[in-house]
Write an enzyme that holds these catalytic residues in place. Structure first.
Site, PDB file in Angstrom:
ATOM      1  N   CYS A   1       5.931   5.073   9.255  1.00 36.83           N
ATOM      2  CA  CYS A   1       6.457   4.392   8.068  1.00 36.83           C
ATOM      3  C   CYS A   1       7.923   4.703   7.796  1.00 36.83           C
ATOM      4  O   CYS A   1       8.762   3.800   7.853  1.00 36.83           O
ATOM      5  CB  CYS A   1       5.594   4.749   6.871  1.00 36.83           C
ATOM      6  SG  CYS A   1       3.865   4.394   7.189  1.00 36.83           S
TER       7      CYS A   1
ATOM      8  N   ARG B   1       2.387   9.049  16.143  1.00 38.56           N
ATOM      9  CA  ARG B   1       3.486   8.080  16.236  1.00 38.56           C
ATOM     10  C   ARG B   1       4.737   8.701  15.618  1.00 38.56           C
ATOM     11  O   ARG B   1       4.677   9.301  14.556  1.00 38.56           O
ATOM     12  CB  ARG B   1       3.094   6.779  15.525  1.00 38.56           C
ATOM     13  CG  ARG B   1       1.978   6.050  16.268  1.00 38.56           C
ATOM     14  CD  ARG B   1       1.483   4.843  15.510  1.00 38.56           C
ATOM     15  NE  ARG B   1       0.841   5.196  14.256  1.00 38.56           N
ATOM     16  CZ  ARG B   1       0.396   4.314  13.378  1.00 38.56           C
ATOM     17  NH1 ARG B   1       0.514   3.025  13.620  1.00 38.56           N
ATOM     18  NH2 ARG B   1      -0.183   4.706  12.253  1.00 38.56           N
TER      19      ARG B   1
ATOM     20  N   LYS C   1       2.397  15.117  10.786  1.00 37.53           N
ATOM     21  CA  LYS C   1       2.166  15.912   9.577  1.00 37.53           C
ATOM     22  C   LYS C   1       0.750  16.443   9.662  1.00 37.53           C
ATOM     23  O   LYS C   1      -0.010  16.029  10.550  1.00 37.53           O
ATOM     24  CB  LYS C   1       2.363  15.054   8.322  1.00 37.53           C
ATOM     25  CG  LYS C   1       1.410  13.861   8.254  1.00 37.53           C
ATOM     26  CD  LYS C   1       1.641  12.997   7.048  1.00 37.53           C
ATOM     27  CE  LYS C   1       0.992  13.624   5.837  1.00 37.53           C
ATOM     28  NZ  LYS C   1       0.960  12.695   4.688  1.00 37.53           N
TER      29      LYS C   1
ATOM     30  N   GLY D   1      12.228  20.616   6.973  1.00 40.88           N
ATOM     31  CA  GLY D   1      11.354  20.659   8.142  1.00 40.88           C
ATOM     32  C   GLY D   1      12.045  20.079   9.357  1.00 40.88           C
ATOM     33  O   GLY D   1      13.287  20.009   9.402  1.00 40.88           O
TER      34      GLY D   1
ATOM     35  N   LEU E   1      11.224  17.463  -1.014  1.00 44.74           N
ATOM     36  CA  LEU E   1      12.363  18.347  -0.776  1.00 44.74           C
ATOM     37  C   LEU E   1      11.920  19.568   0.031  1.00 44.74           C
ATOM     38  O   LEU E   1      12.451  20.657  -0.151  1.00 44.74           O
ATOM     39  CB  LEU E   1      12.976  18.767  -2.111  1.00 44.74           C
ATOM     40  CG  LEU E   1      13.704  17.630  -2.855  1.00 44.74           C
ATOM     41  CD1 LEU E   1      14.119  18.072  -4.256  1.00 44.74           C
ATOM     42  CD2 LEU E   1      14.938  17.165  -2.077  1.00 44.74           C
TER      43      LEU E   1
ATOM     44  N   GLU F   1       0.843  -1.195   0.000  1.00 46.65           N
ATOM     45  CA  GLU F   1       0.000   0.000   0.000  1.00 46.65           C
ATOM     46  C   GLU F   1       0.881   1.249   0.000  1.00 46.65           C
ATOM     47  O   GLU F   1       1.816   1.336   0.775  1.00 46.65           O
ATOM     48  CB  GLU F   1      -0.907  -0.031   1.244  1.00 46.65           C
ATOM     49  CG  GLU F   1      -1.875   1.105   1.311  1.00 46.65           C
ATOM     50  CD  GLU F   1      -2.578   1.340  -0.025  1.00 46.65           C
ATOM     51  OE1 GLU F   1      -3.215   0.423  -0.539  1.00 46.65           O
ATOM     52  OE2 GLU F   1      -2.452   2.461  -0.572  1.00 46.65           O
TER      53      GLU F   1
HETATM   54  C1  UGA Z   1       4.573   7.475   3.622  1.00 49.65           C
HETATM   55  C2  UGA Z   1       4.669   7.382   2.087  1.00 49.65           C
HETATM   56  O1  UGA Z   1       4.660   8.701   1.521  1.00 49.65           O
HETATM   57  C3  UGA Z   1       3.497   6.585   1.526  1.00 49.65           C
HETATM   58  O2  UGA Z   1       3.638   6.438   0.129  1.00 49.65           O
HETATM   59  C4  UGA Z   1       3.479   5.193   2.195  1.00 49.65           C
HETATM   60  O3  UGA Z   1       2.361   4.435   1.750  1.00 49.65           O
HETATM   61  C5  UGA Z   1       3.381   5.369   3.707  1.00 49.65           C
HETATM   62  O4  UGA Z   1       4.524   6.147   4.169  1.00 49.65           O
HETATM   63  C6  UGA Z   1       3.379   4.005   4.338  1.00 49.65           C
HETATM   64  O5  UGA Z   1       4.415   3.337   4.290  1.00 49.65           O
HETATM   65  O6  UGA Z   1       2.326   3.544   4.800  1.00 49.65           O
HETATM   66  P1  UGA Z   1       3.124   8.914   5.360  1.00 49.65           P
HETATM   67  O7  UGA Z   1       4.096   8.437   6.370  1.00 49.65           O
HETATM   68  O8  UGA Z   1       1.664   8.742   5.620  1.00 49.65           O
HETATM   69  O9  UGA Z   1       3.385   8.192   3.936  1.00 49.65           O
HETATM   70  O10 UGA Z   1       3.350  10.473   5.140  1.00 49.65           O
HETATM   71  P2  UGA Z   1       4.248  11.365   4.161  1.00 49.65           P
HETATM   72  O11 UGA Z   1       3.378  12.376   3.533  1.00 49.65           O
HETATM   73  O12 UGA Z   1       5.073  10.546   3.277  1.00 49.65           O
HETATM   74  O13 UGA Z   1       5.198  12.125   5.216  1.00 49.65           O
HETATM   75  C7  UGA Z   1       6.115  11.423   6.035  1.00 49.65           C
HETATM   76  C8  UGA Z   1       6.911  12.409   6.868  1.00 49.65           C
HETATM   77  O14 UGA Z   1       7.822  13.149   6.068  1.00 49.65           O
HETATM   78  C9  UGA Z   1       6.059  13.457   7.592  1.00 49.65           C
HETATM   79  O15 UGA Z   1       6.556  13.656   8.882  1.00 49.65           O
HETATM   80  C10 UGA Z   1       6.235  14.700   6.742  1.00 49.65           C
HETATM   81  O16 UGA Z   1       6.056  15.879   7.476  1.00 49.65           O
HETATM   82  C11 UGA Z   1       7.683  14.543   6.295  1.00 49.65           C
HETATM   83  N1  UGA Z   1       8.011  15.265   5.051  1.00 49.65           N
HETATM   84  C12 UGA Z   1       7.419  14.919   3.883  1.00 49.65           C
HETATM   85  C13 UGA Z   1       8.984  16.258   5.065  1.00 49.65           C
HETATM   86  O17 UGA Z   1       9.554  16.602   6.122  1.00 49.65           O
HETATM   87  N2  UGA Z   1       9.315  16.891   3.894  1.00 49.65           N
HETATM   88  C14 UGA Z   1       8.742  16.557   2.716  1.00 49.65           C
HETATM   89  O18 UGA Z   1       9.112  17.161   1.676  1.00 49.65           O
HETATM   90  C15 UGA Z   1       7.774  15.551   2.715  1.00 49.65           C
END
Ligand code: UGA
Length: 434
Positions: free
Chosen positions: A263, A330, A323, A256, A253, A150
């Site tokens: 995940c 978590r 986020k 933060g 990119l 997923e």
């Molecule tokens: C992530 C993946 O993006 C999904 O494709 C995957 O399905 C999911 O893990 C999973 O394994 O179930 P998720 O953890 O829900 O999704 O959230 P993201 O939007 O990927 O963000 C992850 C973290 O990275 C957050 O803390 C977010 O704030 C941070 N982030 C994201 C940044 O610091 N900078 C960015 O440019 C993008």
């Protein structure tokens, strides 16, 4: 239409079931948590996800959704069994497969006819094979194993489930055309290119996707300090990078406070763990984790370096979720920063988050919870933005300046308008900007 049971109705399970019900499939949610299923029957959804309640309410109304804690009932009344179980990290970084193993045993003991078992849990290479072997031990008839990882993102789970970039379908035997056609039909309601592959590739590609995205985040975060020293705005650099089509406008990119959630942290560790087991030290991914840890420390350092701030000062933390648009705390970056502040004697901490406060309270930290952004800022000496919620983006800086005792902002998400904040007299520090 298919009869599907969802074994493990957590984040992935609920979204998967709700979305397949939307396309007319019959869904049985199974979980060990009776209370959660009772709540679900009453329309109470345990996670904050846009559009999820509507889909689940609709599914119940159309009698497409039912719930049970009884695995026998779930398994025997469905043709497809989707395993959506947690795979938490063990101390050595490897995924703990105990839930998958136990459920496989149970399913094997219960099964009374041929089923399609789909593993949707993020799990290491070889998990499908392991599930097959466990089930085979108890059930001697024919059944099919498919690995379909997923890729949904929390905070926009329904949208990203339905509109994924790809649906990766991993089969044990790519010559089984009837099974492949049936799976393609099931997943063709969802958008995104359908990729047919073997189970191992499907399993590994999920980890590798997450590790690559985490690597992008750590890459940009590794440049924040140097951008500050060089007086370069990292947001300009990031924009220039994203205009390169080989990198892309959606690249991770955005600098933060480091990545959080259930995940990225565990999946990066898991690849390091697997590599170790095969005698390869994955230095690159070790550093990805290291930078992520350091980035949260940077936020802490920025806070304690605010001129005039002392241990009695009132610090306001806005954002507790890892986020925006989720109640999930978590691996919350806020938790790490708050714990660091507390350890170092900063005891006067007030927090606010639009949806994640009930979950965060379970950590039992000695902090105060405010009921609004404004109330969290009364007599505050420093505002710290930790989550990029839209509500925070629209904060009226002139108004909050009147509420605060000292006009200081640490903006770990680069969310607020830096120029305006400074011209209003705020001491403002973002990430990678000067
Ligand atoms: C992530 C993946 O993006 C999904 O494709 C995957 O399905 C999911 O893990 C999973 O394994 O179930 P998720 O953890 O829900 O999704 O959230 P993201 O939007 O990927 O963000 C992850 C973290 O990275 C957050 O803390 C977010 O704030 C941070 N982030 C994201 C940044 O610091 N900078 C960015 O440019 C993008």
């Amino acid at each position: 239409m298919e009869k599907i049971s969802i074994i493990g109705s957590g984040y992935i399970g609920l979204v998967t079931g709700a979305c397949f019900a939307k396309f007319g499939h019959q869904i049985i949610f199974n979980d060990v948590n009776q209370q959660m299923l009772d709540d679900l029957n009453k329309g109470i959804i345990p996670i904050h996800e846009a559009g999820l309640k509507e889909l689940i309410d609709d599914g119940f109304q159309k009698k497409l959704i039912s719930t049970t804690t009884d695995k026998r009932q779930a398994v025997n009344n469905s043709d497809i069994i989707m395993m959506c179980l947690p795979t938490p990290p063990k101390k050595d970084g490897n995924a703990d497969l105990k839930y998958i193993r136990n459920v496989s045993k149970e399913i094997g003991a219960i099964m009374n006819s041929s089923k399609i078992i789909i593993n949707k849990s993020t799990s290491p290479v070889g998990t499908s094979k392991m599930i097959r072997e466990i089930i085979r031990h108890y059930y001697h008839g024919e059944f099919h194993m498919v690995s379909i990882p997923e890729f949904l993102q929390e905070g926009k789970a329904v949208e990203t489930f339905i509109n994924g970039d790809r649906q990766v379908l991993g089969f044990e035997n790519l010559g089984n055309h009837a099974l492949i056609e049936r799976m393609k039909k099931l997943f063709s309601d969802l958008n995104g290119e359908i990729v047919l592959t073997d189970t191992k590739t499907a399993e590994f590609s999920k980890y590798v996707s997450n590790a690559f995205l985490a690597l992008e985040i750590s890459f940009i975060n590794s440049l924040t300090s140097i951008c500050e020293k060089l007086k370069i705005d990292i947001l300009d650099v990031s924009k220039i990078l994203k205009l390169d089509k080989r990198i892309g406008e959606k690249a991770f990119l955005n600098p933060g406070p480091g990545y959080g959630g259930m995940c990225f942290p565990k999946d990066v560790l898991s690849i390091v763990g697997i590599s170790d087991r095969f005698g390869y030290t994955n230095k690159l991914l070790e550093v990805v984790t290291e930078i992520n840890v350091r980035q949260k420390e940077q936020v802490f350092r920025k806070i304690i370096s605010v001129p005039g701030l002392n241990k009695e000062s009132r610090i306001t933390i806005l954002g507790l979720a890892f986020k925006k648009d989720t109640s999930d705390v978590r691996e919350s970056q806020s938790k790490t920063v708050i714990e660091k502040l507390l350890e170092n004697g900063y005891q006067n901490i007030t927090v606010y988050d639009p949806v994640a406060m009930p979950n965060f309270k379970k950590f039992n930290l000695p902090i105060s919870y405010a009921d609004s952004i404004e109330n969290s800022l009364v007599h505050s000496d420093c505002l710290v933005i930790m989550t990029e919620w839209d509500d925070f983006k629209s904060i009226d800086l002139a108004e909050i300046k009147k509420l605060m005792s000292s006009p200081n902002i640490i903006d770990s998400r680069n969310l607020l308008p830096m120029g305006q904040a400074r011209s209003l007299g705020f001491y403002y520090m973002g990430m990678g900007r000067n």
